[in-house]
Design an enzyme around this catalytic site. Structure first.
Site, PDB file in Angstrom:
ATOM      1  N   SER A  18       0.829  -1.137  -0.041  1.00  0.00           N
ATOM      2  CA  SER A  18       0.008   0.030   0.135  1.00  0.00           C
ATOM      3  C   SER A  18       1.024   1.393   0.149  1.00  0.00           C
ATOM      4  CB  SER A  18      -0.905   0.127   1.163  1.00  0.00           C
ATOM      5  OG  SER A  18      -1.650  -1.193   1.108  1.00  0.00           O
TER       6      SER A  18
HETATM    7  N1  SAH Z   1      -0.839  -4.612   3.442  1.00  0.00           N
HETATM    8  C1  SAH Z   1       0.187  -5.489   2.848  1.00  0.00           C
HETATM    9  C2  SAH Z   1       0.005  -5.952   1.404  1.00  0.00           C
HETATM   10  C3  SAH Z   1      -1.258  -5.319   0.850  1.00  0.00           C
HETATM   11  S1  SAH Z   1      -1.675  -6.322  -0.702  1.00  0.00           S
HETATM   12  C4  SAH Z   1       1.518  -4.226   2.497  1.00  0.00           C
HETATM   13  O1  SAH Z   1       1.166  -3.139   2.549  1.00  0.00           O
HETATM   14  O2  SAH Z   1       2.447  -4.664   2.221  1.00  0.00           O
HETATM   15  C5  SAH Z   1      -2.810  -7.417  -0.158  1.00  0.00           C
HETATM   16  C6  SAH Z   1      -2.503  -8.662   0.343  1.00  0.00           C
HETATM   17  O3  SAH Z   1      -3.504  -9.454   0.691  1.00  0.00           O
HETATM   18  C7  SAH Z   1      -1.719  -9.316  -0.600  1.00  0.00           C
HETATM   19  O4  SAH Z   1      -0.299  -9.562  -0.075  1.00  0.00           O
HETATM   20  C8  SAH Z   1      -2.465 -10.577  -0.930  1.00  0.00           C
HETATM   21  O5  SAH Z   1      -1.697 -11.683  -1.064  1.00  0.00           O
HETATM   22  C9  SAH Z   1      -3.241 -10.563   0.618  1.00  0.00           C
HETATM   23  N2  SAH Z   1      -4.304 -11.382   0.454  1.00  0.00           N
HETATM   24  C10 SAH Z   1      -5.584 -11.316  -0.503  1.00  0.00           C
HETATM   25  N3  SAH Z   1      -6.570 -12.015  -0.067  1.00  0.00           N
HETATM   26  C11 SAH Z   1      -6.086 -12.938   0.819  1.00  0.00           C
HETATM   27  C12 SAH Z   1      -6.929 -13.656   1.736  1.00  0.00           C
HETATM   28  N4  SAH Z   1      -8.051 -14.323   1.487  1.00  0.00           N
HETATM   29  N5  SAH Z   1      -5.976 -14.449   2.794  1.00  0.00           N
HETATM   30  C13 SAH Z   1      -4.829 -13.951   3.065  1.00  0.00           C
HETATM   31  N6  SAH Z   1      -4.237 -12.779   2.287  1.00  0.00           N
HETATM   32  C14 SAH Z   1      -4.763 -12.367   1.333  1.00  0.00           C
END
Ligand code: SAH
Length: 231
Positions: free
Chosen positions: A66
């Site tokens: 993000s």
């Molecule tokens: N907040 C983090 C990543 C944001 S992107 C940062 O800033 O680094 C959103 C993340 O959610 C991604 O890594 C994706 O793989 C994860 N994600 C999406 N659906 C998910 C689920 N059902 N369970 C666990 N992780 C999930």
């Protein structure tokens, strides 16, 4: 504070980024300043990205880290629920950046728990955290990242004072509301094309209030298969 020791090693660019977020009024809390200065965002953005630029950056697997202003806004919204000794859950922990920030805020008496469904991202997030100011908390067990479907939360350590969801859910997952402590707060983007960042407060009597904070654009909270095959 012991974190000061670390911030002296953090890059000037990280500090400048935090100062800019303060100037724009996105960061108001001195605790959030301290933590975002201590956790160098440059350790969490893959090579070739621009970690200090205020924009999301690709991290592979159809995911993004993000933007700094979103991380800052979520830390501000959750600050009161990230006091020392409290429990925080970061769903879709991705690079581990925000989980590391949560860990510094709750300290080694608290718990910061990341849940991410892409095993490779979990592995790289742990490597990122090892290089950061939150590294000692991986060792003392107050910070952990787990491979799991975050829509189910992480019941083992529930209830949580703070829950952050880093991916947009079509609707608020019931399991996450259940795992919120009375007095706890969840920040979660909800929606598909149009998304709102929702603030979910569970009152001491167990009732829940929900308000919209701002319009946002996050990657979806979905199944691993749907995420990896989205194009
Ligand atoms: N907040 C983090 C990543 C944001 S992107 C940062 O800033 O680094 C959103 C993340 O959610 C991604 O890594 C994706 O793989 C994860 N994600 C999406 N659906 C998910 C689920 N059902 N369970 C666990 N992780 C999930």
């Amino acid at each position: 504070m012991e974190h000061r020791l670390w911030s002296s090693g953090a890059s000037d660019k990280n500090k400048a980024m935090v100062e800019q977020l303060q100037r724009y009024g996105i960061i108001r809390s001195s605790k959030v300043v301290e933590v975002m200065e201590a956790i160098d965002r440059g350790l969490f953005v893959p090579p070739g990205g621009s970690p200090y630029f205020d924009s999301p950056m690709p991290i592979g697997y159809n995911a993004t880290i993000s933007a700094p202003h979103m991380h800052a806004a979520c830390l501000e919204l959750l600050e009161k629920n990230l006091q020392p000794g409290m429990r925080a859950l970061d769903v879709g922990s991705g690079t581990g950046y925000l989980t590391a920030c949560f860990a510094l805020m709750v300290g080694s008496e608290g718990r910061a728990v990341g849940v991410e469904h892409i095993p490779e991202l979990v592995a790289s997030s742990i490597e990122n955290i090892k290089k950061s100011a939150a590294a000692p908390q991986l060792t003392d067990g107050s910070l952990s990242i787990h491979i799991a479907d975050g829509r189910e939360g992480w019941p083992e350590l529930a209830p949580y004072d703070a829950i952050h969801v880093g991916a947009a859910a079509p609707q608020i997952p019931e399991a996450l509301v259940e795992q919120l402590k009375p007095g706890g707060r969840m920040v979660i983007p909800v929606g598909t094309v149009f998304q709102e960042l929702k603030v979910v407060d569970k009152k001491l009597d167990g009732s829940v209030s929900i308000r919209d904070e701002t319009s946002v654009r996050y990657v979806p909270l979905t199944s691993k298969e749907a995420q990896l095959h989205a194009d």
